[in-house]
Design a protein around this motif. Structure first.
Motif, PDB file in Angstrom:
ATOM      1  N   GLN A  82       7.817 -32.403  -0.747  1.00 64.01           N
ATOM      2  CA  GLN A  82       7.874 -33.030   0.578  1.00 64.01           C
ATOM      3  C   GLN A  82       6.847 -34.161   0.683  1.00 64.01           C
ATOM      4  OE1 GLN A  82       7.034 -30.359   3.823  1.00 64.01           O
ATOM      5  NE2 GLN A  82       7.449 -31.917   5.374  1.00 64.01           N
ATOM      6  N   GLU A  83       5.641 -33.943   0.166  1.00 62.36           N
ATOM      7  CA  GLU A  83       4.621 -34.993   0.177  1.00 62.36           C
ATOM      8  C   GLU A  83       5.046 -36.186  -0.681  1.00 62.36           C
ATOM      9  OE1 GLU A  83       0.434 -32.597   0.767  1.00 62.36           O
ATOM     10  OE2 GLU A  83       1.456 -32.407  -1.169  1.00 62.36           O
ATOM     11  N   LEU A  84       5.659 -35.907  -1.835  1.00 59.52           N
ATOM     12  CA  LEU A  84       6.140 -36.978  -2.702  1.00 59.52           C
ATOM     13  C   LEU A  84       7.237 -37.782  -2.008  1.00 59.52           C
ATOM     14  CD1 LEU A  84       6.299 -38.494  -5.404  1.00 59.52           C
ATOM     15  CD2 LEU A  84       7.886 -36.730  -6.181  1.00 59.52           C
ATOM     16  N   ASN A  85       8.205 -37.087  -1.413  1.00 58.11           N
ATOM     17  CA  ASN A  85       9.292 -37.779  -0.718  1.00 58.11           C
ATOM     18  C   ASN A  85       8.777 -38.610   0.447  1.00 58.11           C
ATOM     19  OD1 ASN A  85      11.395 -36.952  -2.384  1.00 58.11           O
ATOM     20  ND2 ASN A  85      11.640 -35.027  -1.275  1.00 58.11           N
ATOM     21  N   MET A  86       7.775 -38.102   1.165  1.00 58.19           N
ATOM     22  CA  MET A  86       7.206 -38.846   2.278  1.00 58.19           C
ATOM     23  C   MET A  86       6.529 -40.126   1.765  1.00 58.19           C
ATOM     24  SD  MET A  86       4.598 -37.616   5.274  1.00 58.19           S
ATOM     25  CE  MET A  86       3.142 -37.603   4.264  1.00 58.19           C
ATOM     26  N   ALA A  87       5.786 -40.008   0.673  1.00 60.73           N
ATOM     27  CA  ALA A  87       5.125 -41.185   0.098  1.00 60.73           C
ATOM     28  C   ALA A  87       6.158 -42.203  -0.389  1.00 60.73           C
ATOM     29  CB  ALA A  87       4.209 -40.768  -1.044  1.00 60.73           C
ATOM     30  N   LEU A  88       7.236 -41.729  -1.018  1.00 59.61           N
ATOM     31  CA  LEU A  88       8.274 -42.631  -1.511  1.00 59.61           C
ATOM     32  C   LEU A  88       9.032 -43.298  -0.369  1.00 59.61           C
ATOM     33  CD1 LEU A  88       9.701 -40.598  -4.520  1.00 59.61           C
ATOM     34  CD2 LEU A  88       8.197 -42.594  -4.580  1.00 59.61           C
ATOM     35  N   SER A  89       9.204 -42.594   0.752  1.00 60.79           N
ATOM     36  CA  SER A  89       9.910 -43.199   1.884  1.00 60.79           C
ATOM     37  C   SER A  89       9.089 -44.306   2.540  1.00 60.79           C
ATOM     38  CB  SER A  89      10.292 -42.137   2.923  1.00 60.79           C
ATOM     39  OG  SER A  89       9.134 -41.644   3.556  1.00 60.79           O
ATOM     40  N   ASN A  90       7.762 -44.257   2.377  1.00 60.83           N
ATOM     41  CA  ASN A  90       6.891 -45.292   2.933  1.00 60.83           C
ATOM     42  C   ASN A  90       6.606 -46.408   1.938  1.00 60.83           C
ATOM     43  OD1 ASN A  90       6.542 -44.095   5.487  1.00 60.83           O
ATOM     44  ND2 ASN A  90       5.038 -42.683   4.646  1.00 60.83           N
TER      45      ASN A  90
END
Length: 112
Positions: A82-90
């Motif tokens: 979830q943290e990785l996906n959040m960073a990639l979405s930003n």
């Protein structure tokens, strides 16, 4: 204007970049290098003493975080998907690569 039209693409070469000696550049690569050199000289940023202190502090902080022996080793801790996906979405894929030379566009095109 002809070069902007799809029906009438520009046919002639436009290498009218002049070097320091007053010579017209001979090819596209030379033109690009001359422009790069010019913009490198004219676009240097200047920093005051406070900016340099902040930069030095930030570099030391990041270096300390990367080290497993000094500082807080935040770059060696596990993270969730979830943290990785959040960073990639930003992620802004149009930005220049960092010190690892990995472009944002490369990251954004990776598969799951």
């Amino acid at each position: 204007m002809k070069s902007l039209s799809i029906t009438q693409p520009q046919q002639e070469e436009c290498n009218t970049i002049i070097d320091d000696n007053g010579q017209i550049s001979s090819d596209n690569k030379t033109s690009a290098n001359l422009l790069g050199s010019y913009y490198q000289k004219t676009s240097k940023l200047t920093f005051n003493a406070m900016d340099k202190d902040t930069e030095s502090y930030a570099r030391k902080l990041v270096h300390g975080c990367r080290s497993s022996e000094h500082g807080i080793p935040i770059f060696t801790e596990f993270f969730t998907m979830q943290e990785l996906n959040m960073a990639l979405s930003n992620l802004d894929p149009s930005k220049s690569p960092g010190p690892d030379n990995i472009h944002g566009q490369m990251i954004s095109r990776l598969s799951d």
